[in-house]
Design a protein around this motif. Structure first.
Motif, PDB file in Angstrom:
ATOM      1  N   HIS A 211     -61.714  58.960 127.587  1.00  0.00           N
ATOM      2  CA  HIS A 211     -62.758  59.330 128.546  1.00  0.00           C
ATOM      3  C   HIS A 211     -63.082  60.824 128.491  1.00  0.00           C
ATOM      4  CE1 HIS A 211     -61.319  55.450 130.220  1.00  0.00           C
ATOM      5  NE2 HIS A 211     -62.593  55.296 130.490  1.00  0.00           N
ATOM      6  N   HIS A 212     -62.635  61.483 127.423  1.00  0.00           N
ATOM      7  CA  HIS A 212     -62.981  62.889 127.157  1.00  0.00           C
ATOM      8  C   HIS A 212     -62.521  63.813 128.289  1.00  0.00           C
ATOM      9  CE1 HIS A 212     -65.457  60.665 124.374  1.00  0.00           C
ATOM     10  NE2 HIS A 212     -66.164  60.178 125.360  1.00  0.00           N
ATOM     11  N   GLU A 213     -61.391  63.485 128.885  1.00  0.00           N
ATOM     12  CA  GLU A 213     -60.876  64.319 129.968  1.00  0.00           C
ATOM     13  C   GLU A 213     -60.017  65.452 129.414  1.00  0.00           C
ATOM     14  OE1 GLU A 213     -58.779  61.696 132.541  1.00  0.00           O
ATOM     15  OE2 GLU A 213     -60.547  60.526 133.087  1.00  0.00           O
ATOM     16  N   ARG A 214     -59.883  66.490 130.189  1.00  0.00           N
ATOM     17  CA  ARG A 214     -59.042  67.624 129.809  1.00  0.00           C
ATOM     18  C   ARG A 214     -57.590  67.178 129.719  1.00  0.00           C
ATOM     19  NH1 ARG A 214     -58.769  69.507 134.180  1.00  0.00           N
ATOM     20  NH2 ARG A 214     -56.551  69.734 134.650  1.00  0.00           N
ATOM     21  N   ILE A 215     -56.898  67.592 128.649  1.00  0.00           N
ATOM     22  CA  ILE A 215     -55.484  67.222 128.522  1.00  0.00           C
ATOM     23  C   ILE A 215     -54.577  68.426 128.318  1.00  0.00           C
ATOM     24  CG2 ILE A 215     -56.025  64.923 127.630  1.00  0.00           C
ATOM     25  CD1 ILE A 215     -55.166  65.892 124.862  1.00  0.00           C
ATOM     26  N   TRP A 216     -55.104  69.580 127.902  1.00  0.00           N
ATOM     27  CA  TRP A 216     -54.232  70.677 127.460  1.00  0.00           C
ATOM     28  C   TRP A 216     -53.313  71.180 128.580  1.00  0.00           C
ATOM     29  CZ3 TRP A 216     -54.087  75.966 128.778  1.00  0.00           C
ATOM     30  CH2 TRP A 216     -55.049  76.380 129.708  1.00  0.00           C
ATOM     31  N   ASN A 217     -53.816  71.329 129.808  1.00  0.00           N
ATOM     32  CA  ASN A 217     -52.960  71.808 130.903  1.00  0.00           C
ATOM     33  C   ASN A 217     -52.915  70.800 132.040  1.00  0.00           C
ATOM     34  OD1 ASN A 217     -55.551  72.099 131.946  1.00  0.00           O
ATOM     35  ND2 ASN A 217     -55.144  74.069 132.904  1.00  0.00           N
ATOM     36  N   ARG A 218     -53.134  69.561 131.721  1.00  0.00           N
ATOM     37  CA  ARG A 218     -53.226  68.502 132.729  1.00  0.00           C
ATOM     38  C   ARG A 218     -51.838  68.116 133.247  1.00  0.00           C
ATOM     39  NH1 ARG A 218     -57.312  64.648 133.186  1.00  0.00           N
ATOM     40  NH2 ARG A 218     -56.766  62.774 134.363  1.00  0.00           N
ATOM     41  N   ALA A 219     -51.742  67.849 134.531  1.00  0.00           N
ATOM     42  CA  ALA A 219     -50.534  67.242 135.096  1.00  0.00           C
ATOM     43  C   ALA A 219     -50.620  65.743 134.821  1.00  0.00           C
ATOM     44  CB  ALA A 219     -50.444  67.508 136.592  1.00  0.00           C
ATOM     45  N   MET A 220     -49.753  65.236 133.983  1.00  0.00           N
ATOM     46  CA  MET A 220     -49.827  63.851 133.539  1.00  0.00           C
ATOM     47  C   MET A 220     -49.463  62.890 134.675  1.00  0.00           C
ATOM     48  SD  MET A 220     -50.896  64.040 130.476  1.00  0.00           S
ATOM     49  CE  MET A 220     -51.194  65.390 129.333  1.00  0.00           C
ATOM     50  N   PRO A 221     -50.254  61.830 134.841  1.00  0.00           N
ATOM     51  CA  PRO A 221     -50.005  60.915 135.956  1.00  0.00           C
ATOM     52  C   PRO A 221     -48.793  60.015 135.763  1.00  0.00           C
ATOM     53  CG  PRO A 221     -51.842  60.143 134.618  1.00  0.00           C
ATOM     54  CD  PRO A 221     -51.465  61.485 134.083  1.00  0.00           C
ATOM     55  N   ALA A 222     -48.367  59.822 134.510  1.00  0.00           N
ATOM     56  CA  ALA A 222     -47.187  58.999 134.236  1.00  0.00           C
ATOM     57  C   ALA A 222     -46.179  59.850 133.474  1.00  0.00           C
ATOM     58  CB  ALA A 222     -47.571  57.767 133.418  1.00  0.00           C
ATOM     59  N   ILE A 223     -44.957  59.906 133.957  1.00  0.00           N
ATOM     60  CA  ILE A 223     -43.939  60.795 133.405  1.00  0.00           C
ATOM     61  C   ILE A 223     -42.965  59.991 132.535  1.00  0.00           C
ATOM     62  CG2 ILE A 223     -42.091  62.412 133.967  1.00  0.00           C
ATOM     63  CD1 ILE A 223     -43.519  62.964 136.597  1.00  0.00           C
ATOM     64  N   PRO A 224     -42.785  60.389 131.273  1.00  0.00           N
ATOM     65  CA  PRO A 224     -41.856  59.654 130.408  1.00  0.00           C
ATOM     66  C   PRO A 224     -40.409  60.065 130.655  1.00  0.00           C
ATOM     67  CG  PRO A 224     -42.811  61.490 129.205  1.00  0.00           C
ATOM     68  CD  PRO A 224     -43.457  61.498 130.575  1.00  0.00           C
ATOM     69  N   GLN A 225     -39.499  59.151 130.403  1.00  0.00           N
ATOM     70  CA  GLN A 225     -38.079  59.501 130.420  1.00  0.00           C
ATOM     71  C   GLN A 225     -37.773  60.327 129.166  1.00  0.00           C
ATOM     72  OE1 GLN A 225     -35.230  56.340 131.182  1.00  0.00           O
ATOM     73  NE2 GLN A 225     -36.732  55.183 132.377  1.00  0.00           N
ATOM     74  N   ILE A 226     -37.056  61.423 129.346  1.00  0.00           N
ATOM     75  CA  ILE A 226     -36.699  62.306 128.233  1.00  0.00           C
ATOM     76  C   ILE A 226     -35.188  62.245 128.039  1.00  0.00           C
ATOM     77  CG2 ILE A 226     -36.834  64.642 127.299  1.00  0.00           C
ATOM     78  CD1 ILE A 226     -39.552  63.405 127.703  1.00  0.00           C
ATOM     79  N   PRO A 227     -34.699  61.447 127.090  1.00  0.00           N
ATOM     80  CA  PRO A 227     -33.247  61.359 126.868  1.00  0.00           C
ATOM     81  C   PRO A 227     -32.687  62.674 126.329  1.00  0.00           C
ATOM     82  CG  PRO A 227     -34.441  59.557 125.787  1.00  0.00           C
ATOM     83  CD  PRO A 227     -35.467  60.565 126.194  1.00  0.00           C
ATOM     84  N   ASP A 228     -31.398  62.869 126.522  1.00  0.00           N
ATOM     85  CA  ASP A 228     -30.744  64.060 125.976  1.00  0.00           C
ATOM     86  C   ASP A 228     -30.716  64.011 124.452  1.00  0.00           C
ATOM     87  OD1 ASP A 228     -30.206  65.218 128.476  1.00  0.00           O
ATOM     88  OD2 ASP A 228     -28.377  64.032 128.702  1.00  0.00           O
ATOM     89  N   THR A 229     -30.426  62.827 123.923  1.00  0.00           N
ATOM     90  CA  THR A 229     -30.371  62.641 122.472  1.00  0.00           C
ATOM     91  C   THR A 229     -31.012  61.311 122.107  1.00  0.00           C
ATOM     92  OG1 THR A 229     -28.179  61.581 122.586  1.00  0.00           O
ATOM     93  CG2 THR A 229     -28.242  63.979 122.242  1.00  0.00           C
ATOM     94  N   LEU A 230     -31.442  61.222 120.859  1.00  0.00           N
ATOM     95  CA  LEU A 230     -31.957  59.967 120.319  1.00  0.00           C
ATOM     96  C   LEU A 230     -31.427  59.811 118.897  1.00  0.00           C
ATOM     97  CD1 LEU A 230     -35.661  60.009 121.616  1.00  0.00           C
ATOM     98  CD2 LEU A 230     -33.879  58.370 122.257  1.00  0.00           C
ATOM     99  N   HIS A 231     -31.613  58.619 118.342  1.00  0.00           N
ATOM    100  CA  HIS A 231     -31.063  58.315 117.008  1.00  0.00           C
ATOM    101  C   HIS A 231     -31.653  59.224 115.940  1.00  0.00           C
ATOM    102  CE1 HIS A 231     -30.795  56.143 113.155  1.00  0.00           C
ATOM    103  NE2 HIS A 231     -29.680  55.617 113.633  1.00  0.00           N
ATOM    104  N   ASN A 232     -32.957  59.429 115.971  1.00  0.00           N
ATOM    105  CA  ASN A 232     -33.640  60.285 115.005  1.00  0.00           C
ATOM    106  C   ASN A 232     -33.798  61.703 115.558  1.00  0.00           C
ATOM    107  OD1 ASN A 232     -33.800  58.093 113.322  1.00  0.00           O
ATOM    108  ND2 ASN A 232     -35.959  57.672 113.707  1.00  0.00           N
TER     109      ASN A 232
END
Length: 297
Positions: A211-232
């Motif tokens: 929808h051509h919305e601003r993303i560079w400094n946007r507060a994201m409406p859905a927050i992902p889980q950020i694990p401490d470590t991952l396999h890769n």
């Protein structure tokens, strides 16, 4: 409170911006720009240069050209991100179709006993029905010609019609956690809850891009889980705030790397940043020394 502001002609709008302290290099260029891009869309790129968000007075070094550069950066960033998300969406669609269908047959999406939430099941089925009704796809026409219009086509046809958002809802509401975990682990993500959070955050980013919305400094409406470590290979330090572009983008890069290890998303992003050196990466949630993290090298 009644809205009393009147529409302004572009020259009048430019004069107001000048009165507020914004500088311009070329009035003709400004006119052309604002004739093709609405001021209301563009004003969000001017806002970081305001010294007062009430009076809208600008900082001494504020210029129209700096805001245009920021707008162009954001446009190219959306194009870069959207291209990457398309690859993820196609892969996710295939995995949900294959894993769910091989375990529960071609019409698993119609079985309420496979849903965690029956209300959401009804909503999802309604979405599928609407997409089917408005589809003009050749493969749906061929299915109707061969099998008639009674009932639904199988999942491998139905799910080609739906959005990333609908795919996400179907995955999240599926009751068999073993299969969901198998899909997550195929992307080297240890738990289906983590992948589910990535799906929601990447889908929100996708919709903003579409929808051509601003993303560079946007507060994201859905927050992902950020694990401490991952396999890769993964980021060494968690971001201070997970609701900015940086967090979602890291998940997006990791996810894409498992699908297409030879992708150039990271390199393309760094080249884009280099082309726009005035962009504030901190506003995007990037940590100060992000380029030194092996994840970005």
């Amino acid at each position: 409170m009644n809205y009393t502001k009147s529409p302004l002609k572009i020259p009048d709008l430019i004069q107001i911006l000048k009165n507020r302290g914004l500088t311009f290099a070329d009035n003709n260029e400004i006119l052309t720009f604002l004739e093709n891009i609405s001021y209301f869309r563009f004003r969000t790129y001017l806002r970081p240069m305001e010294q007062n968000h009430v009076t809208h007075k600008y900082k001494t070094d504020a210029s129209f050209e700096k805001a245009v550069a920021l707008y162009k950066f954001d446009t190219q960033l959306r194009e870069l991100v959207f291209s990457a998300i398309q690859q993820i969406e196609i892969s996710l669609r295939a995995k949900i179709i294959n894993h769910f269908s091989l375990s529960y047959g071609p019409f698993w999406f119609m079985q309420p006993e496979l849903a965690i939430d029956k209300h959401k099941f009804t909503e999802n089925l309604g979405t599928l029905e609407r997409e089917l009704q408005r589809s003009k796809s050749d493969f749906i026409k061929e299915h109707y010609a061969k099998y008639g219009k009674e009932g639904y086509p199988p999942a491998w046809k139905m799910l080609e019609l739906v959005s990333f958002g609908c795919l996400t809802k179907l995955y999240l509401n599926f009751s068999d956690t073993r299969i969901k975990k198998n899909i997550a682990r195929s992307y080297f993500v240890p738990q289906h809850e983590i992948l589910g959070s990535w799906m929601k955050s990447v889908n929100a980013l996708r919709n903003a891009c579409a929808h051509h919305e601003r993303i560079w400094n946007r507060a994201m409406p859905a927050i992902p889980q950020i694990p401490d470590t991952l396999h890769n290979l993964w980021i060494m330090n968690k971001p201070q705030s997970s609701n900015r572009f940086y967090s979602v983008f890291c998940c997006l890069i990791y996810w894409l790397n498992t699908i297409n290890p030879n992708n150039t998303l990271t390199q393309n992003f760094k080249s884009l940043i280099q082309s726009f050196p005035n962009v504030d990466t901190a506003a995007m949630g990037f940590p100060q020394n992000w380029k030194e993290d092996p994840f970005w090298i």
